[in-house]
Design an enzyme around this catalytic site. Structure first.
Site, PDB file in Angstrom:
ATOM      1  N   GLY A  85       0.803  -1.216   0.000  1.00 15.66           N
ATOM      2  CA  GLY A  85       0.000   0.000   0.000  1.00 15.66           C
ATOM      3  C   GLY A  85       0.832   1.260   0.000  1.00 15.66           C
ATOM      4  O   GLY A  85       2.015   1.230  -0.342  1.00 15.66           O
ATOM      5  N   HIS A 103       2.199   4.530  -5.069  1.00  7.57           N
ATOM      6  CA  HIS A 103       2.760   5.673  -5.795  1.00  7.57           C
ATOM      7  C   HIS A 103       2.873   5.276  -7.263  1.00  7.57           C
ATOM      8  O   HIS A 103       2.447   4.176  -7.650  1.00  7.57           O
ATOM      9  CB  HIS A 103       4.118   6.076  -5.201  1.00  7.57           C
ATOM     10  CG  HIS A 103       5.063   4.927  -5.016  1.00  7.57           C
ATOM     11  ND1 HIS A 103       5.646   4.280  -6.074  1.00  7.57           N
ATOM     12  CD2 HIS A 103       5.490   4.284  -3.898  1.00  7.57           C
ATOM     13  CE1 HIS A 103       6.420   3.312  -5.624  1.00  7.57           C
ATOM     14  NE2 HIS A 103       6.341   3.273  -4.309  1.00  7.57           N
ATOM     15  N   HIS A 120       4.172   1.775  -8.209  1.00  6.52           N
ATOM     16  CA  HIS A 120       3.183   0.696  -8.133  1.00  6.52           C
ATOM     17  C   HIS A 120       2.224   0.765  -9.322  1.00  6.52           C
ATOM     18  O   HIS A 120       1.873  -0.265  -9.915  1.00  6.52           O
ATOM     19  CB  HIS A 120       2.359   0.817  -6.849  1.00  6.52           C
ATOM     20  CG  HIS A 120       3.132   0.652  -5.576  1.00  6.52           C
ATOM     21  ND1 HIS A 120       3.324   1.679  -4.694  1.00  6.52           N
ATOM     22  CD2 HIS A 120       3.752  -0.427  -5.037  1.00  6.52           C
ATOM     23  CE1 HIS A 120       4.023   1.249  -3.653  1.00  6.52           C
ATOM     24  NE2 HIS A 120       4.303  -0.025  -3.841  1.00  6.52           N
ATOM     25  N   GLN A 146       7.520  -9.540   8.057  1.00 12.34           N
ATOM     26  CA  GLN A 146       8.767  -9.131   7.392  1.00 12.34           C
ATOM     27  C   GLN A 146       9.395  -7.896   8.031  1.00 12.34           C
ATOM     28  O   GLN A 146      10.409  -7.408   7.562  1.00 12.34           O
ATOM     29  CB  GLN A 146       8.543  -8.919   5.893  1.00 12.34           C
ATOM     30  CG  GLN A 146       7.750  -7.678   5.542  1.00 12.34           C
ATOM     31  CD  GLN A 146       7.419  -7.634   4.060  1.00 12.34           C
ATOM     32  OE1 GLN A 146       6.656  -8.457   3.558  1.00 12.34           O
ATOM     33  NE2 GLN A 146       7.998  -6.699   3.338  1.00 12.34           N
TER      34      GLN A 146
HETATM   35  P1  AMP Z   1       6.019  -2.394  -1.694  1.00 11.30           P
HETATM   36  O1  AMP Z   1       4.629  -1.879  -1.585  1.00 11.30           O
HETATM   37  O2  AMP Z   1       7.055  -1.378  -1.402  1.00 11.30           O
HETATM   38  O3  AMP Z   1       6.198  -3.688  -0.964  1.00 11.30           O
HETATM   39  O4  AMP Z   1       6.233  -2.725  -3.223  1.00 11.30           O
HETATM   40  C1  AMP Z   1       5.359  -3.552  -3.944  1.00 11.30           C
HETATM   41  C2  AMP Z   1       5.962  -3.843  -5.298  1.00 11.30           C
HETATM   42  O5  AMP Z   1       6.171  -2.626  -5.984  1.00 11.30           O
HETATM   43  C3  AMP Z   1       7.324  -4.537  -5.190  1.00 11.30           C
HETATM   44  O6  AMP Z   1       7.434  -5.520  -6.201  1.00 11.30           O
HETATM   45  C4  AMP Z   1       8.276  -3.404  -5.420  1.00 11.30           C
HETATM   46  O7  AMP Z   1       9.521  -3.806  -5.948  1.00 11.30           O
HETATM   47  C5  AMP Z   1       7.514  -2.561  -6.418  1.00 11.30           C
HETATM   48  N1  AMP Z   1       7.993  -1.187  -6.403  1.00 11.30           N
HETATM   49  C6  AMP Z   1       8.121  -0.365  -5.337  1.00 11.30           C
HETATM   50  N2  AMP Z   1       8.665   0.808  -5.695  1.00 11.30           N
HETATM   51  C7  AMP Z   1       8.891   0.718  -7.033  1.00 11.30           C
HETATM   52  C8  AMP Z   1       9.459   1.604  -8.002  1.00 11.30           C
HETATM   53  N3  AMP Z   1       9.904   2.806  -7.669  1.00 11.30           N
HETATM   54  N4  AMP Z   1       9.540   1.171  -9.275  1.00 11.30           N
HETATM   55  C9  AMP Z   1       9.104  -0.070  -9.629  1.00 11.30           C
HETATM   56  N5  AMP Z   1       8.574  -0.936  -8.767  1.00 11.30           N
HETATM   57  C10 AMP Z   1       8.458  -0.553  -7.485  1.00 11.30           C
END
Ligand code: AMP
Length: 281
Positions: free
Chosen positions: A32, A35, A38, A62
């Site tokens: 969540g 941005h 995502h 985690q």
């Molecule tokens: P998170 O919500 O941070 O756990 O991220 C969820 C997914 O979005 C994960 O696979 C992250 O690697 C990906 N993600 C987060 N930030 C970015 C970004 N700046 N560019 C591409 N993918 C992202």
């Protein structure tokens, strides 16, 4: 319009109908505070797969630091708007008890063969056990054909790729390049906790990675790493590591061979926020 589900049963029924019709289902797990990074993952998935489902679950297993878990931003209403904009079909926002029912042992005790002992794993003990546990559980519940993850979390997707192969999970992993702001700063939910000045300064991480890439033929690996650490410290960060590793085994490299799949990964604190980034060299 994105349909939002707080329990798996009605969603699983719909997904089963899509799969029965031969439609592939892409899955984008997130925590969540969505941005553009995502949104990009969802849009990429939607470009290539007929049905896209994302999840929002701030996975307690985690987080080795309870304060980090408590401080993790939660912005569901805004997140749903982003999902709509990205053309997401379904959003799964489960409760902890559905992911970890007390009656079910969801621990994997997977031997990650050292992938989890370096970088993030060294500084956040148990983190990747939690990541594998939640991704496996979500895959069991959602049963997608494709899994979309970001390169932003290099060690994470490498470990999930390893888990998929080791457990023979029938899903195809697709990795999407890191989405960055104009300044080079990698988009992250954690950036919201930085001041305006902090966000400007945080772009130094990407500049440092780019300089390391430029100097990779000039300096030996240990000097490239210590150059990165020094530059970040000088800019006011508290860096945890700047490490150049083999892109598959994630083991630290002493020498960069021509044509080798190598990556430089960074974790650094700024204004009490832990930031990570990486660049394939
Ligand atoms: P998170 O919500 O941070 O756990 O991220 C969820 C997914 O979005 C994960 O696979 C992250 O690697 C990906 N993600 C987060 N930030 C970015 C970004 N700046 N560019 C591409 N993918 C992202």
């Amino acid at each position: 319009m994105t349909q939002v589900f707080h329990s798996i049963e009605p969603l699983a029924q719909l997904l089963y109908e899509h799969i029965s019709k031969g439609e592939d289902v892409a899955f984008v797990p997130t925590m969540g505070a969505l941005h553009e990074g995502h949104a990009l993952l969802m849009e990429e998935a939607k470009k290539h797969q007929p049905i896209v489902v994302a999840s929002i679950f701030v996975n307690p297993t985690q987080f080795n630091d309870k304060k980090d878990l408590e401080k993790y931003p939660r912005t569901l209403e805004k997140d749903v708007v982003i999902c709509n904009g990205a053309g997401l079909d379904y959003l799964y926002v489960p409760e902890v008890f559905e992911i970890y029912p007390p009656s079910l042992n969801t621990e994997l005790n997977l031997d990650l063969e050292g992938l989890d002992k370096v970088m993030e794993g060294a500084f956040r003990p148990g983190h990747f056990d939690g990541v594998c546990q939640v991704v496996k559980r979500l895959l069991d519940l959602v049963r997608p054909t494709h899994l979309y993850m970001g390169q932003k979390d290099f060690q994470q997707f490498t470990i999930i790729d390893f888990m998929i192969k080791k457990l023979d999970i029938p899903v195809k992993l697709v990795v999407i390049p890191t989405s960055r702001q104009k300044s080079g700063l990698a988009r992250s939910s954690r950036n919201a906790r930085l001041s305006t000045k902090g966000r400007q300064k945080a772009a130094t991480i990407y500049r440092t990675l780019k300089s390391i890439e430029e100097k990779k033929h000039e300096l030996p690996v240990p000097e490239l790493e210590s150059y990165g650490m020094k530059r970040l410290k000088k800019a006011g960060f508290e860096p945890e590591y700047v490490t150049i590793s083999d892109g598959t085994t994630l083991q630290p490299l002493k020498v960069l061979e021509p044509g080798q799949y190598a990556v430089v990964c960074v974790a650094a604190w700024l204004e009490g926020v832990r930031l990570i980034d990486n660049l394939v060299l």
